[in-house]
Design a protein around this motif. Structure first.
Motif, mmCIF file in Angstrom:
data_model
loop_
_atom_site.group_PDB
_atom_site.id
_atom_site.type_symbol
_atom_site.label_atom_id
_atom_site.label_comp_id
_atom_site.label_asym_id
_atom_site.label_seq_id
_atom_site.Cartn_x
_atom_site.Cartn_y
_atom_site.Cartn_z
ATOM 1 N N SER A 31 0.444 -1.694 -0.396
ATOM 2 C CA SER A 31 0.118 -0.271 0.074
ATOM 3 C C SER A 31 1.334 1.541 0.143
ATOM 4 C CB SER A 31 -1.523 -0.146 1.178
ATOM 5 O OG SER A 31 -0.391 0.395 2.304
ATOM 6 N N VAL A 38 -3.840 -1.104 -4.396
ATOM 7 C CA VAL A 38 -3.907 -1.704 -3.390
ATOM 8 C C VAL A 38 -5.121 -1.646 -2.602
ATOM 9 C CG1 VAL A 38 -2.809 -2.661 -1.017
ATOM 10 C CG2 VAL A 38 -1.971 -2.293 -2.760
ATOM 11 N N LEU A 39 -5.133 0.089 -2.590
ATOM 12 C CA LEU A 39 -6.513 0.516 -1.710
ATOM 13 C C LEU A 39 -7.992 0.914 -2.242
ATOM 14 C CD1 LEU A 39 -4.152 2.916 -0.214
ATOM 15 C CD2 LEU A 39 -4.607 0.947 1.302
ATOM 16 N N VAL A 40 -8.965 -0.179 -1.820
ATOM 17 C CA VAL A 40 -10.448 -0.104 -2.903
ATOM 18 C C VAL A 40 -11.107 0.709 -2.082
ATOM 19 C CG1 VAL A 40 -9.835 -2.275 -2.780
ATOM 20 C CG2 VAL A 40 -11.032 -1.493 -0.851
ATOM 21 N N THR A 41 -11.215 1.455 -1.427
ATOM 22 C CA THR A 41 -12.004 3.309 0.209
ATOM 23 C C THR A 41 -11.894 4.157 -1.826
ATOM 24 O OG1 THR A 41 -11.101 2.366 1.115
ATOM 25 C CG2 THR A 41 -12.381 4.121 0.500
ATOM 26 N N PRO A 43 -12.389 8.038 -2.492
ATOM 27 C CA PRO A 43 -12.761 9.144 -1.877
ATOM 28 C C PRO A 43 -14.398 9.662 -2.236
ATOM 29 C CG PRO A 43 -10.661 9.285 -2.683
ATOM 30 C CD PRO A 43 -10.919 8.143 -3.695
ATOM 31 N N TYR A 44 -15.002 9.650 -1.842
ATOM 32 C CA TYR A 44 -16.154 9.565 -2.732
ATOM 33 C C TYR A 44 -17.332 10.790 -3.113
ATOM 34 C CZ TYR A 44 -21.638 9.926 -3.602
ATOM 35 O OH TYR A 44 -22.652 11.137 -3.837
ATOM 36 N N PRO A 45 -16.946 12.290 -2.678
ATOM 37 C CA PRO A 45 -17.770 12.800 -3.498
ATOM 38 C C PRO A 45 -16.598 13.687 -5.073
ATOM 39 C CG PRO A 45 -17.637 13.400 -1.863
ATOM 40 C CD PRO A 45 -17.077 12.243 -1.796
ATOM 41 N N GLU A 46 -15.307 13.482 -4.617
ATOM 42 C CA GLU A 46 -14.414 13.755 -5.705
ATOM 43 C C GLU A 46 -14.113 12.521 -6.547
ATOM 44 O OE1 GLU A 46 -13.272 13.747 -1.889
ATOM 45 O OE2 GLU A 46 -13.366 15.680 -2.444
#
Lengths: 165, 337
Positions: A31, A38-41, A43-46
């Motif tokens: 990561s 690797v990181l699946v999140t 960053p929603y509004p962007e």
């Protein structure tokens, strides 16, 4: 070697604990090197997730090329709606024609079945892929008036079944 | 004028005032940084992003949390024993901070060097438990009391293991002074001969600071938040700071007792004496940082122990192991004499 002895060795050497640490450790190292893979999140509004092709979201109202409404106020959509969510308000115009003066969708009643879109003889109403239904005005959130529907209808990339329109 | 200021600084340094201020400020500064690092590292290990909003990559998250806690209301439950309720967070934080007075960060930077430093740290860190027990008792809440009782039992069990695991290095160094112990490790760290002791100390230090996988006193899924469930605002922040200060403290202890304190590694080889060019304080903090990372690593990896498993591990595994370690160390030392 007997099974019990193997078990004993596993317990004493803490192999399983170190295996677990190796897994989390390797994920952490990867990561740091390649965070994007690797990181699946999201960053929603962007970063917005695109809706699935058949997603049925906010209704949109389509316009003719000259900017007038496609809707002729026949009221078939209101009739076919199983949830009775649609209301069409019409009046008699100057030349005794039917004029659509108001159109209202109750978002709480609507079940997003898409019958209105299929029943419409003029392809005036469509279900778009817009899924962000929040609004600063709480009433505007669930009583979708004509202005709002036209506004949504102008966002062409959000349409579903673009080919059929 | 400048000479006067210099004299003043010299005076303050000689009387340890300056060191106290620096150590105190650094420890408090560590807390927001450590919370950010914890959330970030654990997030990455669980394939999440961690805090991203406050500042670039969420680096100011700890400060934002601190400001929020400062501005929050301090609620005292109506059934609480008010005086003890107010006293408990102080009693929890103060021992965690004053134990730093005997930690040698470098051969020129320590607040004081007393000849019973190790006993002092053990005694002081036990006092910190009173804060937790009083907090649980005075809150007049089931969850808080259960958390406090668990904490009391846990600390009693693991205090023994921690004390016994430190006896090995003490026997090898022949002194209880932290500076003396560090100086005894100038060539060989005690890590290799005392690897069993280090392992026991590492497990017991996780339990001692109520960290995962031994975080039974504040097990979220069972006890909401444990002993500090009724606390809010700055009083809660005191417990929070105390927990992180304790983490730094036990990591510093492990560094001094097993990892050679400010000494660079591999000093038995002539070639590696180059490493002495790096100031000892960097070696010290590097080791502490690695141990703190291990705290987070373990937290991200292992699930919580059950209560009886915790007790069994403490009394039936760690304490006999520590006693055996003392026996073997004693025999080997006697044979080498």
């Amino acid at each position: 070697m007997s099974n019990a002895f193997k078990k004993f060795i596993r317990a004493v050497t803490l192999v399983d604990l170190f295996k677990g640490l190796a897994l989390t450790g390797s994920v952490w190292v990867r990561s740091i090197i390649t965070p994007r893979q690797v990181l699946v999140t999201r960053p929603y509004p962007e970063v917005k997730r695109p809706a699935f092709p058949n997603f049925k979201g906010h209704h949109g109202f389509l316009l003719n090329e000259d900017g007038s409404l496609k809707c002729v106020g026949c009221g078939i959509c209101a009739g076919v709606c199983p949830a009775k969510a649609i209301r069409v308000y019409t009046e008699e115009g100057k030349d005794h024609e039917k004029v659509v003066v108001g159109y209202e969708i109750d978002a709480f009643r609507c079940i997003y079945c898409g019958f209105c879109q299929e029943a419409c003889p003029k392809d005036a109403i469509v279900l778009t892929r817009l899924y962000e239904l929040a609004d600063y005005d709480n009433r505007a959130c669930y009583r979708w008036k004509m202005d709002r529907l036209v506004e949504v209808g102008k966002k062409r990339p959000l349409f579903r079944d673009e080919v059929n329109l | 004028m400048t000479a006067q200021v210099l004299d003043m600084v010299k005076f303050l340094w000689a009387h340890s005032v300056l060191q106290i201020v620096i150590v105190f400020a650094c420890t408090l500064m560590m807390v927001p940084i450590l919370t950010w690092v914890e959330r970030k590292v654990i997030g990455h290990m669980q394939v999440r992003l961690g805090p991203m909003r406050v500042g670039p990559h969420g680096i100011l998250q700890g400060i934002a949390d601190g400001v929020k806690l400062l501005l929050k209301e301090n609620i005292v439950p109506s059934g609480a024993d008010k005086r003890i309720f107010v006293l408990a967070p102080i009693l929890s934080l103060v021992p965690a901070m004053i134990a730093f007075s005997v930690i040698p960060f470098d051969h020129w930077f320590y607040i004081t060097d007393i000849n019973i430093a190790v006993l002092y740290v053990l005694a002081i860190s036990s006092v910190g438990t009173y804060g937790i027990i009083l907090a649980g008792w005075s809150s007049n809440s089931k969850y808080a009391l259960l958390g406090a009782l668990r904490s009391a039992a846990q600390v009693i069990s693991y205090e023994l293991a921690i004390g016994l695991s430190l006896v090995g290095p003490l026997m090898m160094a022949g002194t209880l002074s932290m500076v003396g112990i560090t100086k005894a490790q100038a060539e060989h760290w005690f890590l290799l001969p005392q690897i069993v002791g280090f392992f026991i100390y590492f497990v017991a230090m996780l339990a001692e600071t109520n960290r995962s996988p031994f975080d039974l006193p504040e097990a979220e899924t069972e006890l909401v938040a444990g002993f500090h469930v009724e606390y809010s605002g700055m009083r809660f922040a005191f417990f929070f700071i105390a927990e992180y200060a304790n983490m730094v403290l036990v990591s510093s202890m492990a560094t001094v007792m097993f990892l050679g304190g400010w000494n660079p590694p591999f000093q038995m080889f002539e070639v590696m004496h180059v490493l002495q060019k790096v100031p000892g304080i960097f070696w010290f903090f590097g080791k502490v940082a690695f141990l703190l990372f291990c705290f987070l690593w373990v937290r991200a990896t292992f699930p919580r122990f059950r209560y009886d498993q915790l007790m069994r591990l403490g009394w039936k595994v760690l304490i006999p192991m520590a006693l055996g370690n003392i026996l073997v160390t004693g025999i080997v030392l006697a044979l080498l004499k």
